[in-house]
Enzyme design. Structure first.
Site, mmCIF file in Angstrom:
data_model
loop_
_atom_site.group_PDB
_atom_site.id
_atom_site.type_symbol
_atom_site.label_atom_id
_atom_site.label_comp_id
_atom_site.label_asym_id
_atom_site.label_seq_id
_atom_site.Cartn_x
_atom_site.Cartn_y
_atom_site.Cartn_z
ATOM 1 C CG ASP A 1 -26.382 9.649 35.290
ATOM 2 O OD1 ASP A 1 -25.829 9.971 34.263
ATOM 3 O OD2 ASP A 1 -26.090 7.989 36.511
HETATM 4 N N1 URA Z 1 -21.048 5.926 35.296
HETATM 5 C C1 URA Z 1 -23.089 6.009 35.087
HETATM 6 O O1 URA Z 1 -23.670 4.847 35.734
HETATM 7 N N2 URA Z 1 -23.428 7.689 35.839
HETATM 8 C C2 URA Z 1 -22.687 8.299 35.553
HETATM 9 O O2 URA Z 1 -22.910 9.822 36.670
HETATM 10 C C3 URA Z 1 -21.429 9.036 36.142
HETATM 11 C C4 URA Z 1 -20.583 6.913 35.273
#
Ligand code: URA
Length: 253
Positions: free
Chosen positions: A115
């Site tokens: 993310d």
């Molecule tokens: N899980 C998440 O919630 N975000 C990420 O970036 C990776 C795994």
């Protein structure tokens, strides 16, 4: 041309093809450079850029600079927040924008996604086959995250994650390993530092797993993917090429 075959058989390639593959010169630019004596192979200026050489072993230089040919590149990046795991984006800086120009010709892409607000280990490569193997849901490649979670994380959560929790869209997660590193209070609220290993990669999976047990991830960082571990020497936004050992073990060799 089969790239793997080329690599393994030590098949020869034209010098102009090598330079253009690396984004150093187009075919016609190579011709001019050779005329000017600026391209050498094994110490000798070449006149004919159609000369076939073994790209893995020939010492090619352009203006006295070694030309490092390789088909595939593998970069271990410590992704910072506010950068997106994409090759291009209309609004945000991408992980590709963090790279030196010398890497641009390789057309690297991130292996999976973090993310925008997640930090940590991200592999960038142009090796589609390795990427596919690491991302394949059937391979169950483990990914470990460190997080700060708002809420009183306890052993009941670890049990729930081990059994699998139901996400907001009804998806039942595979067994995951939760380690509670430290519990503490901040601004009158319970928090926990945790480590979580999951063997799948659903959208926002870690955040949604904690939501499923009534808690909120407020900081997230990936520290490993398969055998590849985030290098503590890498500051946020820094990257380096994988060592041969790292690459071999990532491939399961
Ligand atoms: N899980 C998440 O919630 N975000 C990420 O970036 C990776 C795994």
């Amino acid at each position: 041309m089969n790239k793997e075959t080329n690599k393994k058989s030590g098949k020869k390639l034209r010098v102009d093809k090598i330079l253009s593959h690396l984004g150093l010169a187009t075919r016609s630019e190579s011709k001019k450079l050779a005329k000017q004596g600026r391209i050498t192979v094994d110490g000798q200026p070449i006149k004919d850029t159609g000369l076939q050489v073994d790209p893995e072993t020939a010492a090619i230089e352009l203006d006295g600079q070694a030309v490092r040919y390789r088909e595939f590149v593998y970069l271990l990046l410590n992704k910072p927040q506010d950068v997106v795991s994409a090759t291009e984006d209309k609004w945000d800086r991408t992980v590709i924008d963090l790279l030196d120009p010398e890497y641009l010709a390789f057309e690297l892409f991130p292996v999976g996604r973090l993310d925008k607000d997640t930090e940590g280990l991200l592999l960038l490569t142009n090796d589609g086959q390795l990427a596919h193997e690491l991302l394949s849901p059937r391979k169950h490649v483990p990914k470990t995250y460190e997080a700060i979670v708002l809420g009183a994380v306890d052993e009941a959560d670890a049990d729930a994650f081990r059994a699998g929790v139901t996400l907001d869209d009804g998806y039942q997660t595979m067994p995951a390993e939760l380690e509670i590193v430290r519990r503490y209070e901040s601004e009158g609220a319970d928090h926990a530092e945790i480590r979580l290993t999951i063997k799948e990669g659903k959208f926002h999976q870690v955040k949604r797993m904690f939501e499923a047990v009534g808690k909120q991830v407020v900081f997230l960082k990936r520290i490993s993917m398969g055998t590849l571990v985030l290098d503590p020497q890498l500051e946020l936004g820094e990257y380096r090429e994988l060592s041969e050992e790292e690459l071999a073990s990532l491939r399961g060799e």
